[in-house]
Design a protein around this motif. Structure first.
Motif, PDB file in Angstrom:
ATOM      1  N   VAL A   1      -6.019  -2.572  -6.805  1.00 53.79           N
ATOM      2  CA  VAL A   1      -6.130  -4.332  -6.558  1.00 53.79           C
ATOM      3  C   VAL A   1      -6.914  -3.903  -5.301  1.00 53.79           C
ATOM      4  N   ALA A   2      -6.975  -2.616  -4.217  1.00 55.89           N
ATOM      5  CA  ALA A   2      -7.197  -2.255  -2.806  1.00 55.89           C
ATOM      6  C   ALA A   2      -7.268  -1.483  -2.929  1.00 55.89           C
ATOM      7  N   VAL A   3      -8.019  -0.747  -1.748  1.00 62.12           N
ATOM      8  CA  VAL A   3      -8.076   0.852  -1.096  1.00 62.12           C
ATOM      9  C   VAL A   3      -8.821   0.472   0.486  1.00 62.12           C
ATOM     10  N   GLN A   4      -7.678   0.680   0.980  1.00 58.24           N
ATOM     11  CA  GLN A   4      -7.842   0.522   2.770  1.00 58.24           C
ATOM     12  C   GLN A   4      -8.104   2.489   3.537  1.00 58.24           C
ATOM     13  N   PRO A   5      -9.807   2.283   3.625  1.00 57.30           N
ATOM     14  CA  PRO A   5     -10.220   3.469   4.407  1.00 57.30           C
ATOM     15  C   PRO A   5     -10.418   3.412   5.900  1.00 57.30           C
ATOM     16  N   HIS A   6     -10.726   4.142   6.463  1.00 54.63           N
ATOM     17  CA  HIS A   6     -11.334   4.026   7.983  1.00 54.63           C
ATOM     18  C   HIS A   6     -13.214   4.405   7.389  1.00 54.63           C
ATOM     19  N   TYR A   7     -13.034   3.387   8.127  1.00 57.30           N
ATOM     20  CA  TYR A   7     -14.698   2.928   7.286  1.00 57.30           C
ATOM     21  C   TYR A   7     -15.182   1.850   8.136  1.00 57.30           C
ATOM     22  N   ASN A   8     -16.195   1.963   9.127  1.00 60.50           N
ATOM     23  CA  ASN A   8     -17.339   1.552  10.048  1.00 60.50           C
ATOM     24  C   ASN A   8     -18.148   2.107  10.641  1.00 60.50           C
ATOM     25  N   LEU A   9     -19.284   1.404  11.390  1.00 63.15           N
ATOM     26  CA  LEU A   9     -20.834   2.336  11.612  1.00 63.15           C
ATOM     27  C   LEU A   9     -20.497   3.166  12.151  1.00 63.15           C
TER      28      LEU A   9
ATOM     29  N   ALA B   1      -1.724  -1.501  -3.586  1.00 64.50           N
ATOM     30  CA  ALA B   1      -2.920  -0.953  -3.606  1.00 64.50           C
ATOM     31  C   ALA B   1      -2.761   0.754  -2.408  1.00 64.50           C
ATOM     32  N   VAL B   2      -3.720   0.986  -1.906  1.00 62.86           N
ATOM     33  CA  VAL B   2      -3.430   2.594  -1.638  1.00 62.86           C
ATOM     34  C   VAL B   2      -4.532   2.417  -0.328  1.00 62.86           C
ATOM     35  N   SER B   3      -4.129   3.667   0.868  1.00 58.66           N
ATOM     36  CA  SER B   3      -4.877   3.868   2.114  1.00 58.66           C
ATOM     37  C   SER B   3      -4.343   5.753   1.855  1.00 58.66           C
ATOM     38  N   ASN B   4      -5.384   5.906   2.751  1.00 60.89           N
ATOM     39  CA  ASN B   4      -6.060   7.350   2.491  1.00 60.89           C
ATOM     40  C   ASN B   4      -6.046   7.852   1.407  1.00 60.89           C
ATOM     41  N   TYR B   5      -6.719   7.227   0.693  1.00 62.58           N
ATOM     42  CA  TYR B   5      -6.585   8.258  -0.463  1.00 62.58           C
ATOM     43  C   TYR B   5      -8.196   8.557  -1.034  1.00 62.58           C
ATOM     44  N   THR B   6      -8.266   9.423  -1.627  1.00 59.52           N
ATOM     45  CA  THR B   6      -9.451  10.306  -1.997  1.00 59.52           C
ATOM     46  C   THR B   6      -9.790   9.997  -3.395  1.00 59.52           C
ATOM     47  N   ALA B   7     -10.991   9.719  -3.739  1.00 62.19           N
ATOM     48  CA  ALA B   7     -11.605   8.668  -4.790  1.00 62.19           C
ATOM     49  C   ALA B   7     -11.244   9.204  -5.819  1.00 62.19           C
ATOM     50  N   GLU B   8     -10.953  10.625  -6.089  1.00 63.90           N
ATOM     51  CA  GLU B   8     -10.361  11.502  -7.302  1.00 63.90           C
ATOM     52  C   GLU B   8      -8.723  10.830  -7.771  1.00 63.90           C
ATOM     53  N   ARG B   9      -7.804  11.355  -6.336  1.00 62.40           N
ATOM     54  CA  ARG B   9      -6.593  10.535  -6.550  1.00 62.40           C
ATOM     55  C   ARG B   9      -6.538   8.939  -6.625  1.00 62.40           C
TER      56      ARG B   9
ATOM     57  N   TYR C   1       1.272  -1.536   0.326  1.00 55.60           N
ATOM     58  CA  TYR C   1       0.081  -0.183   0.057  1.00 55.60           C
ATOM     59  C   TYR C   1       1.031   1.483   0.284  1.00 55.60           C
ATOM     60  N   ALA C   2       0.046   2.058  -1.181  1.00 61.63           N
ATOM     61  CA  ALA C   2       0.895   4.127  -0.780  1.00 61.63           C
ATOM     62  C   ALA C   2       0.375   3.564   0.556  1.00 61.63           C
ATOM     63  N   HIS C   3       0.418   4.494   1.932  1.00 63.71           N
ATOM     64  CA  HIS C   3       0.127   3.934   3.255  1.00 63.71           C
ATOM     65  C   HIS C   3      -0.836   5.450   3.189  1.00 63.71           C
TER      66      HIS C   3
ATOM     67  N   PRO D   1     -10.766  -2.594   5.237  1.00 65.72           N
ATOM     68  CA  PRO D   1     -11.121  -1.041   6.018  1.00 65.72           C
ATOM     69  C   PRO D   1     -10.823  -0.700   7.238  1.00 65.72           C
ATOM     70  N   TYR D   2      -9.845  -0.140   7.149  1.00 65.02           N
ATOM     71  CA  TYR D   2      -9.204  -0.563   9.217  1.00 65.02           C
ATOM     72  C   TYR D   2     -10.399   0.350   9.728  1.00 65.02           C
ATOM     73  N   TYR D   3      -9.899   0.168  11.048  1.00 64.62           N
ATOM     74  CA  TYR D   3     -10.515   1.212  11.813  1.00 64.62           C
ATOM     75  C   TYR D   3     -11.799   0.569  12.322  1.00 64.62           C
ATOM     76  N   SER D   4     -12.432  -1.205  11.744  1.00 66.64           N
ATOM     77  CA  SER D   4     -13.090  -1.439  11.350  1.00 66.64           C
ATOM     78  C   SER D   4     -14.507  -1.544  13.186  1.00 66.64           C
TER      79      SER D   4
END
Length: 317
Positions: free
Chosen positions: A174-182, A149-157, A119-121, A205-208
Protein backbone atom coordinates in the motif's frame (compact mmCIF):
# COMPACT_ATOMS: atom_id res chain seq x y z
CA UNK A 1 -5.43 13.23 8.10
CA UNK A 2 -4.33 11.30 5.05
CA UNK A 3 -4.98 7.73 3.93
CA UNK A 4 -2.14 5.27 3.34
CA UNK A 5 -2.99 4.06 -0.16
CA UNK A 6 -5.84 1.55 -0.27
CA UNK A 7 -5.44 0.68 3.42
CA UNK A 8 -7.69 1.58 6.34
CA UNK A 9 -4.87 3.63 7.91
CA UNK A 10 -5.62 7.34 8.24
CA UNK A 11 -2.65 9.23 9.63
CA UNK A 12 -1.30 12.67 10.39
CA UNK A 13 0.51 13.73 7.19
CA UNK A 14 3.98 13.48 8.69
CA UNK A 15 5.75 10.42 10.06
CA UNK A 16 8.17 10.77 12.97
CA UNK A 17 11.39 8.98 12.10
CA UNK A 18 12.74 6.64 14.75
CA UNK A 19 16.24 6.31 13.30
CA UNK A 20 17.65 8.67 15.97
CA UNK A 21 16.18 6.75 18.92
CA UNK A 22 19.03 4.92 20.60
CA UNK A 23 21.53 6.85 18.49
CA UNK A 24 21.58 10.65 18.82
CA UNK A 25 18.57 10.59 21.18
CA UNK A 26 18.77 8.43 24.29
CA UNK A 27 15.73 6.84 25.95
CA UNK A 28 14.68 9.92 27.90
CA UNK A 29 15.16 12.29 24.97
CA UNK A 30 13.28 9.88 22.70
CA UNK A 31 10.36 9.69 25.13
CA UNK A 32 10.23 13.50 25.28
CA UNK A 33 10.21 13.76 21.47
CA UNK A 34 7.49 11.12 21.16
CA UNK A 35 5.41 12.87 23.82
CA UNK A 36 5.73 16.22 22.05
CA UNK A 37 4.90 14.73 18.65
CA UNK A 38 1.71 13.06 19.88
CA UNK A 39 0.71 16.09 21.97
CA UNK A 40 0.97 18.15 18.77
CA UNK A 41 -1.34 15.85 16.84
CA UNK A 42 1.12 13.34 15.39
CA UNK A 43 0.22 9.67 15.28
CA UNK A 44 2.50 8.00 12.69
CA UNK A 45 5.86 6.51 13.73
CA UNK A 46 8.49 5.02 11.44
CA UNK A 47 11.32 2.74 12.52
CA UNK A 48 13.21 -0.39 11.42
CA UNK A 49 14.51 -3.49 13.13
CA UNK A 50 18.09 -2.49 12.26
CA UNK A 51 17.98 0.92 14.01
CA UNK A 52 20.53 1.60 15.39
CA UNK A 53 22.89 -1.31 14.85
CA UNK A 54 25.60 0.98 13.42
CA UNK A 55 26.20 2.61 16.80
CA UNK A 56 29.11 1.10 18.76
CA UNK A 57 27.70 -1.09 21.51
CA UNK A 58 24.30 -1.46 19.85
CA UNK A 59 23.08 -4.67 18.25
CA UNK A 60 19.95 -3.51 16.38
CA UNK A 61 16.40 -3.14 17.59
CA UNK A 62 17.18 -0.26 19.96
CA UNK A 63 14.71 2.09 18.28
CA UNK A 64 11.90 -0.48 18.33
CA UNK A 65 12.64 -1.21 21.99
CA UNK A 66 12.43 2.47 22.94
CA UNK A 67 9.19 2.89 21.00
CA UNK A 68 7.80 -0.25 22.60
CA UNK A 69 8.65 0.99 26.09
CA UNK A 70 7.09 4.35 25.29
CA UNK A 71 3.91 2.68 23.97
CA UNK A 72 3.67 0.56 27.11
CA UNK A 73 4.21 3.58 29.34
CA UNK A 74 1.91 6.05 27.59
CA UNK A 75 -0.67 3.72 26.02
CA UNK A 76 -1.59 6.24 23.31
CA UNK A 77 -4.70 5.61 21.26
CA UNK A 78 -4.56 5.24 17.49
CA UNK A 79 -0.79 5.53 17.01
CA UNK A 80 0.28 3.85 13.75
CA UNK A 81 3.65 2.11 13.83
CA UNK A 82 5.65 1.20 10.72
CA UNK A 83 8.81 -0.88 10.85
CA UNK A 84 11.03 -2.71 8.38
CA UNK A 85 12.87 -5.98 7.80
CA UNK A 86 16.06 -7.09 6.03
CA UNK A 87 18.93 -5.21 7.69
CA UNK A 88 19.00 -6.38 11.34
CA UNK A 89 22.35 -8.12 11.97
CA UNK A 90 20.52 -11.25 13.16
CA UNK A 91 17.81 -11.17 10.48
CA UNK A 92 19.42 -10.17 7.22
CA UNK A 93 17.66 -10.62 3.91
CA UNK A 94 14.14 -11.46 2.82
CA UNK A 95 13.88 -15.23 2.81
CA UNK A 96 10.46 -16.41 3.90
CA UNK A 97 11.73 -17.87 7.16
CA UNK A 98 13.74 -14.77 7.97
CA UNK A 99 10.83 -12.42 7.32
CA UNK A 100 8.72 -14.40 9.77
CA UNK A 101 11.36 -14.53 12.50
CA UNK A 102 12.22 -10.85 12.11
CA UNK A 103 8.56 -9.84 12.31
CA UNK A 104 8.10 -11.86 15.48
CA UNK A 105 11.19 -10.22 17.00
CA UNK A 106 9.91 -6.75 16.06
CA UNK A 107 6.52 -7.50 17.57
CA UNK A 108 8.20 -8.51 20.82
CA UNK A 109 10.32 -5.35 20.98
CA UNK A 110 7.39 -3.10 20.11
CA UNK A 111 5.05 -4.92 22.48
CA UNK A 112 2.17 -4.84 20.00
CA UNK A 113 -0.12 -7.55 18.64
CA UNK A 114 0.33 -6.46 15.03
CA UNK A 115 2.63 -4.22 13.01
CA UNK A 116 0.45 -1.64 11.27
CA UNK A 117 2.72 -1.18 8.25
CA UNK A 118 5.58 -3.59 7.50
CA UNK A 119 8.22 -2.69 4.92
CA UNK A 120 10.67 -4.78 3.00
CA UNK A 121 13.56 -2.43 3.82
CA UNK A 122 15.87 -3.21 0.89
CA UNK A 123 15.34 -5.52 -2.05
CA UNK A 124 17.00 -8.93 -1.68
CA UNK A 125 17.57 -10.33 -5.15
CA UNK A 126 19.24 -13.45 -3.71
CA UNK A 127 15.75 -14.67 -2.74
CA UNK A 128 12.99 -15.36 -5.28
CA UNK A 129 10.59 -12.43 -5.03
CA UNK A 130 7.67 -14.85 -4.93
CA UNK A 131 9.02 -16.28 -1.65
CA UNK A 132 9.24 -12.84 -0.08
CA UNK A 133 5.81 -11.76 -1.30
CA UNK A 134 4.26 -14.97 0.00
CA UNK A 135 5.91 -14.50 3.41
CA UNK A 136 4.58 -10.96 3.75
CA UNK A 137 1.17 -12.12 2.61
CA UNK A 138 1.13 -14.86 5.23
CA UNK A 139 1.95 -12.34 7.97
CA UNK A 140 -1.14 -10.36 6.95
CA UNK A 141 -3.28 -13.49 6.78
CA UNK A 142 -2.10 -14.51 10.25
CA UNK A 143 -2.85 -11.09 11.69
CA UNK A 144 0.76 -10.23 12.61
CA UNK A 145 0.90 -7.40 10.06
CA UNK A 146 -1.83 -5.01 9.02
CA UNK A 147 -0.43 -3.84 5.69
CA UNK A 148 2.56 -4.50 3.44
CA UNK A 149 4.95 -1.88 2.03
CA UNK A 150 8.31 -1.66 0.27
CA UNK A 151 11.31 0.62 0.72
CA UNK A 152 14.21 1.31 -1.68
CA UNK A 153 12.66 -0.82 -4.45
CA UNK A 154 12.88 0.07 -8.14
CA UNK A 155 9.71 0.69 -10.10
CA UNK A 156 10.25 -2.55 -11.99
CA UNK A 157 10.49 -4.61 -8.81
CA UNK A 158 7.45 -2.88 -7.32
CA UNK A 159 5.46 -3.76 -10.41
CA UNK A 160 6.72 -7.32 -10.19
CA UNK A 161 5.77 -7.54 -6.48
CA UNK A 162 2.23 -6.36 -7.22
CA UNK A 163 1.85 -8.89 -10.03
CA UNK A 164 3.02 -11.76 -7.82
CA UNK A 165 0.75 -10.65 -4.97
CA UNK A 166 -2.24 -10.65 -7.30
CA UNK A 167 -1.34 -14.06 -8.68
CA UNK A 168 -0.92 -15.52 -5.19
CA UNK A 169 -4.05 -13.80 -3.91
CA UNK A 170 -2.21 -12.05 -1.06
CA UNK A 171 -2.10 -8.45 0.12
CA UNK A 172 -0.59 -5.91 -2.24
CA UNK A 173 1.76 -3.22 -0.95
CA UNK A 174 0.00 0.00 0.00
CA UNK A 175 3.04 2.27 0.34
CA UNK A 176 6.53 2.89 -0.99
CA UNK A 177 9.33 4.50 1.01
CA UNK A 178 11.89 6.16 -1.28
CA UNK A 179 14.68 8.69 -0.73
CA UNK A 180 12.94 11.87 -1.88
CA UNK A 181 13.32 15.58 -1.18
CA UNK A 182 13.98 18.90 -2.89
CA UNK A 183 17.63 18.01 -3.58
CA UNK A 184 16.94 14.39 -4.58
CA UNK A 185 14.05 14.34 -7.04
CA UNK A 186 14.86 12.81 -10.38
CA UNK A 187 14.61 9.05 -9.97
CA UNK A 188 11.51 9.16 -7.79
CA UNK A 189 9.61 11.54 -10.03
CA UNK A 190 10.58 9.75 -13.24
CA UNK A 191 10.00 6.15 -12.11
CA UNK A 192 8.49 5.65 -8.63
CA UNK A 193 5.61 8.14 -8.70
CA UNK A 194 4.25 6.76 -12.00
CA UNK A 195 4.15 3.20 -10.66
CA UNK A 196 2.59 4.44 -7.42
CA UNK A 197 -0.12 6.19 -9.44
CA UNK A 198 -0.65 3.05 -11.50
CA UNK A 199 -1.31 0.83 -8.48
CA UNK A 200 -2.85 3.25 -5.99
CA UNK A 201 0.21 3.31 -3.72
CA UNK A 202 1.37 6.28 -1.67
CA UNK A 203 4.87 7.55 -0.94
CA UNK A 204 6.22 7.91 2.60
CA UNK A 205 9.58 9.50 1.74
CA UNK A 206 12.67 9.30 3.93
CA UNK A 207 15.52 11.83 4.10
CA UNK A 208 12.75 14.40 3.68
CA UNK A 209 15.04 17.11 5.05
CA UNK A 210 18.20 15.81 3.34
CA UNK A 211 19.99 14.88 6.59
CA UNK A 212 19.24 18.36 7.94
CA UNK A 213 20.34 20.38 4.92
CA UNK A 214 16.76 21.46 4.20
CA UNK A 215 16.42 22.97 7.66
CA UNK A 216 18.62 25.85 6.52
CA UNK A 217 21.32 25.02 9.03
CA UNK A 218 24.01 24.95 6.35
CA UNK A 219 24.10 28.32 4.58
CA UNK A 220 27.47 28.23 2.84
CA UNK A 221 29.46 25.96 0.57
CA UNK A 222 31.86 25.58 3.50
CA UNK A 223 29.55 23.10 5.28
CA UNK A 224 31.91 20.17 4.72
CA UNK A 225 33.76 21.04 7.90
CA UNK A 226 30.83 20.01 10.09
CA UNK A 227 31.50 16.99 12.28
CA UNK A 228 28.12 15.92 13.73
CA UNK A 229 26.78 12.47 12.71
CA UNK A 230 24.24 13.97 10.32
CA UNK A 231 26.25 16.95 9.09
CA UNK A 232 28.44 14.87 6.83
CA UNK A 233 25.33 13.70 4.97
CA UNK A 234 24.04 17.25 4.60
CA UNK A 235 27.34 18.83 3.54
CA UNK A 236 27.25 17.36 0.02
CA UNK A 237 24.13 19.41 -0.75
CA UNK A 238 25.72 22.72 0.29
CA UNK A 239 26.51 23.69 -3.29
CA UNK A 240 25.55 26.90 -5.06
CA UNK A 241 22.51 25.12 -6.50
CA UNK A 242 21.54 23.72 -3.11
CA UNK A 243 21.85 27.10 -1.42
CA UNK A 244 19.55 28.67 -4.03
CA UNK A 245 16.90 26.16 -2.91
CA UNK A 246 17.42 27.22 0.72
CA UNK A 247 17.01 30.87 -0.25
CA UNK A 248 13.75 30.11 -2.07
CA UNK A 249 12.46 28.10 0.90
CA UNK A 250 13.28 30.97 3.22
CA UNK A 251 11.49 33.51 1.02
CA UNK A 252 8.35 31.38 0.69
CA UNK A 253 8.39 30.41 4.34
CA UNK A 254 8.44 34.07 5.38
CA UNK A 255 5.16 34.55 3.52
CA UNK A 256 3.58 32.01 5.86
CA UNK A 257 5.52 32.70 9.06
CA UNK A 258 7.04 29.23 8.59
CA UNK A 259 10.56 27.86 8.89
CA UNK A 260 12.71 26.58 6.05
CA UNK A 261 12.20 23.01 7.31
CA UNK A 262 8.42 23.33 7.51
CA UNK A 263 8.30 24.82 4.01
CA UNK A 264 10.44 22.02 2.62
CA UNK A 265 8.13 19.41 4.13
CA UNK A 266 5.10 21.25 2.76
CA UNK A 267 6.60 21.11 -0.75
CA UNK A 268 7.12 17.38 -0.41
CA UNK A 269 3.55 16.82 0.80
CA UNK A 270 2.32 18.71 -2.28
CA UNK A 271 3.92 16.21 -4.68
CA UNK A 272 1.77 13.55 -6.39
CA UNK A 273 1.13 10.40 -4.31
CA UNK A 274 3.08 11.69 -1.25
CA UNK A 275 1.11 10.93 1.91
CA UNK A 276 3.44 11.60 4.83
CA UNK A 277 7.12 12.56 4.68
CA UNK A 278 9.36 11.07 7.36
CA UNK A 279 11.40 13.44 9.49
CA UNK A 280 13.20 12.84 12.76
CA UNK A 281 13.85 14.98 15.81
CA UNK A 282 16.47 14.34 18.45
CA UNK A 283 15.20 17.12 20.73
CA UNK A 284 11.77 18.43 21.71
CA UNK A 285 12.71 21.82 20.27
CA UNK A 286 12.85 20.33 16.77
CA UNK A 287 9.32 18.89 16.88
CA UNK A 288 7.23 22.05 16.24
CA UNK A 289 8.80 22.60 12.80
CA UNK A 290 7.88 19.05 11.81
CA UNK A 291 4.31 19.48 12.98
CA UNK A 292 4.09 22.81 11.15
CA UNK A 293 5.34 21.17 7.97
CA UNK A 294 2.42 18.76 8.12
CA UNK A 295 -0.09 21.62 8.25
CA UNK A 296 1.41 24.26 5.95
CA UNK A 297 -0.34 24.51 2.57
CA UNK A 298 1.69 26.16 -0.16
CA UNK A 299 0.07 27.87 -3.12
CA UNK A 300 0.42 26.35 -6.59
CA UNK A 301 2.74 29.22 -7.54
CA UNK A 302 4.96 28.57 -4.51
CA UNK A 303 5.19 24.87 -5.32
CA UNK A 304 6.09 25.72 -8.91
CA UNK A 305 8.75 28.20 -7.75
CA UNK A 306 10.39 25.44 -5.69
CA UNK A 307 10.03 22.99 -8.57
CA UNK A 308 11.91 25.38 -10.83
CA UNK A 309 14.73 26.25 -8.45
CA UNK A 310 15.40 22.56 -7.69
CA UNK A 311 14.80 21.18 -11.18
CA UNK A 312 18.42 20.87 -12.28
CA UNK A 313 19.91 19.73 -9.00
CA UNK A 314 21.62 16.40 -9.73
CA UNK A 315 20.21 13.48 -7.79
CA UNK A 316 22.61 12.27 -5.08
CA UNK A 317 22.69 8.74 -3.75
Amino acid sequence: MTRIGTSDLNVFPLSLGGNVFGWTADRDASFAVLDAFVAGGGDFLDTADSYSSWVPGNSGGESETIIGEWLASRRPSDVVVATKVSQHPDFRGLSGANVRKAAEASLARLGVDAIDLYYAHFDDESVPLEETVAAFGQLVTDGLVGHVAVSNYTAERIREWVGIADRLGVARPVAVQPHYNLVHRNVVEETIIPVAQEFGLVLVPYYSLASGFLTGKYRSTDAAGQESPRAQGAAKYATDAGLRIIDALEEIGQNHGASIAATSLAWLRAQPTVAAPIASARTVEQVPDLLAGARLELTADEVEQLNRVSEWTPAQA
